[in-house]
Each structure stands twice: as structure tokens, then as C-alpha cells.
Design an enzyme around this catalytic site. Structure first.
Site, PDB file in Angstrom:
ATOM      1  N   ASP A 277      23.830 -67.372   3.832  1.00 62.11           N
ATOM      2  CA  ASP A 277      22.697 -67.585   2.932  1.00 62.11           C
ATOM      3  C   ASP A 277      23.010 -66.777   1.701  1.00 62.11           C
ATOM      4  O   ASP A 277      23.743 -65.791   1.768  1.00 62.11           O
ATOM      5  CB  ASP A 277      21.395 -67.082   3.551  1.00 62.11           C
ATOM      6  CG  ASP A 277      21.321 -65.563   3.542  1.00 62.11           C
ATOM      7  OD1 ASP A 277      20.783 -65.002   2.570  1.00 62.11           O
ATOM      8  OD2 ASP A 277      21.844 -64.939   4.497  1.00 62.11           O
ATOM      9  N   CYS A 315      31.154 -84.483  -8.065  1.00 62.31           N
ATOM     10  CA  CYS A 315      29.925 -84.238  -7.296  1.00 62.31           C
ATOM     11  C   CYS A 315      29.099 -85.516  -7.215  1.00 62.31           C
ATOM     12  O   CYS A 315      29.005 -86.274  -8.175  1.00 62.31           O
ATOM     13  CB  CYS A 315      29.127 -83.125  -7.969  1.00 62.31           C
ATOM     14  SG  CYS A 315      27.545 -82.807  -7.162  1.00 62.31           S
ATOM     15  N   CYS A 317      25.830 -85.560  -6.492  1.00 62.42           N
ATOM     16  CA  CYS A 317      24.389 -85.277  -6.548  1.00 62.42           C
ATOM     17  C   CYS A 317      23.695 -86.056  -7.668  1.00 62.42           C
ATOM     18  O   CYS A 317      24.329 -86.561  -8.588  1.00 62.42           O
ATOM     19  CB  CYS A 317      24.134 -83.777  -6.699  1.00 62.42           C
ATOM     20  SG  CYS A 317      24.138 -83.167  -8.388  1.00 62.42           S
TER      21      CYS A 317
END
Length: 382
Positions: A277, A315, A317
Site C-alpha cells: 500500500d 496505458c 486507462c
RNA sequence: GGUGGGGUGGCCGAGUGGUUAAUGGCAACAGACUGUAAAUCUGUCGUGCACCGCACUACGUAGGUUCAAAUCCUACCCCCACCA
């Protein structure tokens, strides 16, 4: 196949039983997490600027939240009445909570540490709050996180030998209290939770091994490696990670707290880490930095003014499919909230794509080659 | 035409004789950030150079007073307000 279970949980090692990197599945009451994985940080119960649906479409498998911040508001009583964070916050996938141990370091000026507990003075209104292993467990029960961490003492990078030793010993002593409280306080919302121990020891390899070995005797379901990426050089960070992953039980999932850059993730995976994280992809997004397969982009830089390329041509996205660097720069300088939102969305998507590819590479036994092609350091993408 | 107020570095705006190349803010340029007190913080920001220093040019324009002026005086130009 190596597999370990606990009520409501299962960790299956699909690859890397006797070596690293590892590929696995972590079964939780809120779904299965493919490891290695990255947990975006939603400190107060929400990833900044991002709605749960969007977080979902970045490929995020879970969200990390924070005990200290949720204790300050809304408080554990309110959380209980509200039915826990899954119900309250709209994020239905797994939730992991940090115990407040990091705030022992990051809010050092606002707390008093004793053998018994940490007394925090709220950075919001000055009110006083005790965080002890017992309180931390109670609050994490109230939050309802799937995976909860033991309250630990995270020493600062500049900590003296003595402070380091104290943080290490207190973390070990508190582990016993954490486990006892976890056993005594029931879960609240009809789903199981699992308690993971936190290994400290800074960059002292002997201390790390000692901490890991001692904690392993508790047979906790999973483990977290804490106190790294707090300012120490990488040459010291990586051996510290290795010392811990080598010492802990093979069958247990291992989380590296607060790390890191894309390269750190690749390195961590190579050393046997199963999950990460970090605030970097979200915070840096708000500060105008995008992580890409070719290095970082500081969107404020003049050279992107007329750049019509997407942030990262590789990418997939929504940001990279729809808008250019120049438009992001325009939004950023116009102080439009969407700039930071697009960048956060992209960075999280990038991290998750990287880990998806990493999992495939591990499964195909070609992770080292994969990692070599993905390392970009902190070079700037021009 | 009269009276009053004002013209400061890319912009706004402090400063009314001396540590002033000139407070702030904005804009611009660059950097930092790793279990989030962070959509934050830091640096640069008149010009030139041998750039932790030196030189030059600067507070509407032109003169003047003074050891010393963005600051005082004179004239002129321009802007704003009110009155004719």
C-alpha cells in the site's frame, strides 16, 4: 500447493512455494484478491477524489483505511451504529486497516508514548485519544475491515539505537495484547476478520530477523513489514525486506507497508512480498505527477504545454484513452479538481496494470525479465 | 475648466528621505513527496557575468534639493472621482 486458512480466510500460493516471487490468492469475506497486489490508501474511508465505482475500474482489489483517522471522526461508536465501513462508505471489496502505528511516527509531535499505550492529541481539535493495542483492535472491529493490523510502534528514520530497540520490543510485547484483544472482541457485522502482525526493526537485519522469528511464533494469519521507506536509502531497505520475508512462514501472506514507487513494487515482489500500500500514486497525482511505463511526468512542466500524447501511450486507462498531457496540464493550472482526479485515476490504473502484468509474468516464470523491462526509476518521461 | 486622489518590477499591491533590487499576493519556472495533519510544501523569479559574489539599470517623464530620493521640490504627460 501451499494453503493456509482461518475462519473466513484462505491464502493459496499458486506459484513460488519455495522461492520468490510469489503468486497467490487471498480469499476474504469481501472477495478474492490476486497477489501480489496493491492497496490504494483511503485514509479516512475513501481514496481521495475517487468514487468507489471509479476505484473499482482502476483495477483496485481492496482499499486500505486508517484506525487513527477514523477514530477521530466519526469515532468507533458512530461507525458501529453506521454498520461499519463497508456499508457506510460504499466500497464493497476488501478493506485493510492500518492500526495507527504509522501515526506514532508521522504525528510524533501530537502524541505521548508509554509502555501501556499512545496518547494522541487530535490534530483536528486538540482532543485527547488513547490508542492501545486493545483500543486499536476495538476500533478496527468497529470499522469492520477484513484485514486488521496490530498496533505497533513505527520508529522514525532518525531514531537512535535505543529508540529503535524500544520500538521493536514494544511492538513485540504489544503483539501479545493485540492477539488477546482480537480473540476477546468479536467481529460485529457478520463477517470474519483476520489479524496480521507487524514486523519492525528498521534497517537492522538482525533485529528484523529477531522480530520476524518472534512474531512467527504467534501463528498469525499474515504479516506486515513496517518502518521502511521512511527516509533510509534503498540499499538498506531491500535487505531489510529480504531479512523479513526469508524468516516468516512461507504460507503466510506478507504485506509491505507504505511502499512505494513502481520500482519498489517490482523489487518487493522479487523479494517475496505479496501486497503493498502506498500514498504515492494518489498524493503525487494531486501534486501533478503521473507514473508511466516510461518514467514520471510532472504535468506542470512547460514541455507538456502542447504535448498531445496521452500520459502513457501503453496505458489502457480511461484517462490515457481520452485526454492528452497538454489538457491535463491545462486543467492543473486552471486549478480544476478534475486534473488531480484524472491523475489519481491514471496512477492507480497504472499501478494495477503493472501488478496484473507482474502476476502473469510470475505465473509464466518470467518475472525477472519482465521486471527488467519495467524498471524506470524516477526518470522523467519526455 | 476647477478641486481632490493617483501613476511602483508580467499583473495586483505595500512602502512616503538612508540595512530597498524594493514587503505581500497572483502568474511563471523548477523541485520535494513512499502504513496521507499534504489538491501540500520548498526554491527561483529586473538585466548581465567569472552567479554563496560583482556590475549595471530601475518606482510616469524631465529637471532640482540633499552626503543620500520610489519617498522632498518644480514642470510636464497620463488615469480616476466629484464639481462646473
Amino acid at each position: 500447493m501451499i494453503e493456509q486458512t482461518a475462519p473466513g480466510f484462505k491464502f493459496k500460493l499458486l506459484h513460488g512455494e519455495h522461492c520468490t516471487p510469489r503468486r497467490g490468492e487471498l480469499h476474504t469475506p469481501h472477495g478474492i484478491i490476486e497477489t501480489p497486489c496493491f492497496w490504494p490508501v483511503g485514509t479516512v474511508g475513501s481514496v481521495k477524489l475517487i468514487l468507489p465505482d471509479d476505484l473499482n475500474s482502476t483495477g483496485a482489489q481492496g482499499m486500505l483505511s486508517n484506525t487513527y483517522h477514523l477514530l477521530l471522526r466519526p469515532g468507533d461508536e458512530a461507525l458501529t451504529q453506521l454498520g461499519g465501513l463497508h456499508r457506510w462508505g460504499g466500497w464493497k471489496k476488501p478493506i485493510l486497516t492500518d492500526s495507527g502505528g504509522f501515526q506514532v511516527m508521522s504525528l510524533a509531535t501530537h502524541r505521548k508514548l508509554s509502555e501501556e499505550c499512545v496518547l494522541f492529541q487530535s490534530h483536528i481539535d486538540g482532543s485527547k485519544h488513547i490508542l492501545s493495542p486493545e483500543r486499536s483492535i476495538a476500533i478496527q472491529r468497529a470499522i469492520g475491515a477484513d484485514i486488521i493490523f496490530m498496533l505497533d510502534v513505527c520508529p522514525a528514520f532518525e531514531a537512535s539505537e535505543k529508540e529503535l530497540r524500544e520500538a521493536h520490543e514494544r511492538t513485540l510485547l504489544w503483539a501479545i495484547r493485540n492477539r488477546r484483544a482480537f480473540a476477546e472482541f468479536p467481529s460485529r457485522y457478520g463477517h470474519d476478520q483476520t489479524l496480521w502482525a507487524v514486523v519492525q526493526g528498521a534497517t537492522d537485519l538482525a533485529l528484523r530477523r529477531e522480530a520476524a522469528a518472534t512474531l512467527a511464533e504467534g501463528n498469525d494469519f499474515g504479516y506486515a513489514i513496517g518502518g521502511l521507506a521512511v527516509g533510509e536509502p534503498k540499499e538498506l531497505m531491500y535487505p531489510a525486506i529480504a531479512a523479513v520475508t526469508e524468516t516468516l512462514p512461507i504460507a503466510a501472506p506478507k504485506h509491505l507497508l507504505g511502499v512505494g514507487t513502481p520500482d519498489d513494487l517490482l523489487s518487493g515482489i522479487a523479494l517475496g512480498v505479496d501486497s503493498f500500500d502506498c500514498v504515492l500514486p494518489t498524493r503525487n497525482a494531486r501534486h501533478g505527477i503521473a507514473f508511466t511505463s516510461r518514467g514520471i511526468i510532472r504535468i506542470k512542466n512547460e514541455r507538456y504545454k502542447l504535448d498531445q500524447e496521452p500520459l502513457d501511450p501503453d496505458c489502457k486507462c480511461a484517462c490515457c484513452r481520452q485526454i492528452s498531457r497538454s489538457f491535463l496540464r491545462h486543467l492543473y493550472f486552471a486549478s480544476e479538481a478534475t486534473a488531480a482526479r484524472w491523475l489519481t485515476y491514471h496512477n492507480l490504473s497504472y499501478y494495477n496494470q503493472l501488478l496484473t502484468e507482474a502476476r502473469d509474468a510470475i505465473a509464466a516464470s518470467r518475472f525477472p525479465e519482465f521486471a527488467a523491462t519495467k524498471r524506470v526509476g524516477w526518470t522523467e518521461n519526455i
